[in-house]
Design a protein around this motif. Structure first.
Motif, PDB file in Angstrom:
ATOM      1  N   HIS A   9       0.857  -1.192   0.000  1.00 31.74           N
ATOM      2  CA  HIS A   9       0.000   0.000   0.000  1.00 31.74           C
ATOM      3  C   HIS A   9       0.888   1.235   0.000  1.00 31.74           C
ATOM      4  O   HIS A   9       2.056   1.162   0.382  1.00 31.74           O
ATOM      5  CB  HIS A   9      -0.928   0.002   1.226  1.00 31.74           C
ATOM      6  N   HIS A  59       5.054   2.558  13.631  1.00 32.98           N
ATOM      7  CA  HIS A  59       3.931   3.495  13.763  1.00 32.98           C
ATOM      8  C   HIS A  59       2.648   2.809  14.156  1.00 32.98           C
ATOM      9  O   HIS A  59       2.549   1.587  14.164  1.00 32.98           O
ATOM     10  CB  HIS A  59       3.733   4.256  12.441  1.00 32.98           C
ATOM     11  N   HIS A  79       8.460  -1.826  10.433  1.00 34.70           N
ATOM     12  CA  HIS A  79       8.986  -2.246   9.131  1.00 34.70           C
ATOM     13  C   HIS A  79      10.237  -3.116   9.330  1.00 34.70           C
ATOM     14  O   HIS A  79      10.789  -3.187  10.415  1.00 34.70           O
ATOM     15  CB  HIS A  79       9.371  -1.017   8.300  1.00 34.70           C
TER      16      HIS A  79
HETATM   17 CU1  C2O Z   1       1.319  -1.082   6.364  1.00 37.14          CU
HETATM   18 CU2  C2O Z   1       4.238   1.454   7.660  1.00 37.14          CU
HETATM   19  O1  C2O Z   1       2.757   0.264   6.951  1.00 37.14           O
END
Ligand code: C2O
Ligand code: CU
Length: 510
Positions: free
Chosen positions: A163, A473, A421
């Motif tokens: 996304h 986040h 991430h």
């Molecule tokens: Cu699905 Cu930093 O995102």
């Protein structure tokens, strides 16, 4: 004089009281509309076959890399068959995108072409890869430009997704429809007797909530009490409103992805039958968990296998999720909502399928006692540890080849969740207790119930870069856009963190 004034005073008091009652009534009505639970159980007409996102075409280039093309563009779609066209965006189509699929060990390359009228990018949610390929806020693709990240898939079979992630515009772009699934395969998964025929007995279930305005546009009205973002009253599954799935096998594997911007679901089946939970965000579990419900907050995935009987109809449904909050805040955050999601229609004769094995894949446990560092991340207001996201600030550095323990805490009374991430992590404890089976495998996103510290363990194995950060986040996208995000880099032992580039923007060429 006083006696003559009395009646007037009384009138004044009466009028004031009347105004107060009216206002109070108004406030009560307004409050009621804000906290009224949405309940679509039994109300959804399952009249459309579930759309299954096509598998993305790919080709091998001269270096043996698997190459995909993804074109982000605007579109229009009549979701409800009433002739009203909703303005949307999608990859290679009007809404959502194709399913990318690659095998562990393969080198992939994705040509991301931006045909939107604004900057965008694509983040590979759940993927382990170098920061410059990650598609975070530092890898912006200008309108008309192409960005071609390439990396080697080096992680277990899993249901990932992709996304956009431009800082400040993620909610809007995902909401318009920019998202898709990314399935990873490996030999271990392939050796198990699991349903795996894509679109037949192995089906993506991308769940998103929307409300439609009178003219048929996606409504962006945020719930002002819960302040978690936009909650819709209509569900789209793979973009289909009122979807049913024809099931022709005794068992069907559903790859559930909560691609909603704010809503948390509690998925189960309409008759409360147990299902087999085989995998979570980062891959298969060590052991199958037999459950009747699974809570998924925005960004989380679950692979479940459902048994069906010939000729029956059973509905995938979301019942009130336990958000760890009570009262008005719970209701206004969707904590009392019941939503019918997808009807499974079993054929009168079903192809036999082997039972789901109890043992799935070996999952090595990360060792928290080896942790080099323990960090606390406190989610509150619109920031983390009292700070709002800044593109030019690296919040901390992790060292390559080390293990870290993070204690993640939501100290607000409202829902947040946590996503990081680069790596998949393991949960050590939820408020001091052992995690339940659905949180016992590889995760990249977890719900944060208020005031219950979640301890996680992560290991940073490679891909160091002192200048280009990875993000962590809240995946309630409005919160993320408003600053509930931070940046970390992975450095070599002894190396100091650098500075993020002042100018975001890659993908001018390639
Ligand atoms: Cu699905 Cu930093 O995102
Ligand atoms: Cu949040």
């Amino acid at each position: 004089m006083p006696t003559r004034r009395r009646p007037r005073l009384r009138v004044l008091i009466g009028v004031l009281a009347g105004v107060l009652v009216l206002c109070g009534g108004g406030v009560a009505v307004a409050t009621w509309t804000l906290v009224r639970a949405t309940d679509t159980v039994g109300e959804v007409d399952f009249v459309r076959p579930l759309a299954v996102p096509p598998l993305a075409d790919s080709r091998l280039d001269d270096q043996g890399r698997r190459v995909f093309d993804l074109i982000a563009r605007e579109g229009r779609r009549d979701f409800r068959g009433d002739g009203r066209l909703t303005r949307t965006a999608g990859f290679d189509g009007d809404f959502l995108g194709p399913t990318l699929r690659a095998k562990r060990g393969e080198q992939v390359r994705v040509n991301v072409v931006n045909k939107l009228g604004e900057e965008t990018n694509v983040h590979w949610h759940g993927m382990h890869l170098p920061a410059r390929m990650d598609g975070g806020p530092h890898q912006l693709v200008r309108p008309g430009a192409t960005w071609s990240p390439t990396w080697r898939v080096d992680q277990p079979a899993a249901t990932l997704w992709y996304h956009p992630h431009p800082h400040g515009a993620t909610e809007e772009q995902v909401y318009r429809g920019l998202a898709g699934m990314f399935i990873l395969d490996d030999d271990r998964e392939a050796a198990l007797p699991l349903p795996r025929t894509y679109g037949v007995d192995d089906v993506p279930v991308i769940v998103q909530d929307r409300s439609f305005s009178r003219s048929g546009q996606f409504s962006k009205t945020r719930n002002s009490i819960a302040s978690i973002g936009v909650l819709g009253d209509t569900l789209l599954v793979n973009g289909t409103v009122g979807p049913y799935l024809d099931v022709r096998t005794e068992r069907v594997r559903l790859r559930l992805l909560n691609a909603s911007t704010a809503r948390t679901y509690n998925f189960g089946l309409s008759d409360d039958r147990p299902f087999a939970l085989i995998g979570t965000d980062g891959g298969l579990l060590a052991r199958t968990a037999r459950l009747t419900r699974i809570r998924l907050s925005p960004g989380e995935r679950a692979e479940i296998v459902v048994d069906v009987r010939p000729g029956e109809r059973v509905t995938l449904r979301s019942t009130p999720p336990d958000l760890g909050i009570g009262g008005l805040s719970r209701r206004s955050a969707g904590g009392a909502d019941r939503l019918d999601v997808l009807q499974l229609r079993a054929a009168s004769t079903l192809t036999p399928a082997p039972p789901v094995p109890d043992t799935l894949v070996p999952v090595d446990r990360l060792d928290p006692s080896a942790a080099a560092t323990t960090r606390t991340l406190e989610f509150q207001g619109r920031g983390i540890n009292g700070r709002s996201m800044r593109m030019d600030r690296i919040d901390f550095a992790a060292t390559r080849d080390t293990t870290e323990v993070w204690e993640v805490l939501n100290s607000d009374g409202t829902p947040h969740n946590f996503h990081v991430h680069d790596v998949q992590f393991q949960l050590l404890s939820v408020d001091g207790a052992a995690p339940p089976p659905e949180l016992g495998g590889w995760k990249d996103t977890i719900y944060l119930p208020p005031h219950r510290p979640m301890r996680i363990v992560l290991r940073f194995t490679d891909h160091s870069d002192p200048n280009l950060p990875y993000m962590y986040h809240c995946h309630l996208l409005w919160h993320e856009d408003s600053g509930m995000m931070g940046q970390f880099v992975v450095v070599e032992p002894g190396q100091a963190p650098g500075r993020p580039p002042t100018h975001a923007g890659h993908g001018e060429h390639n």
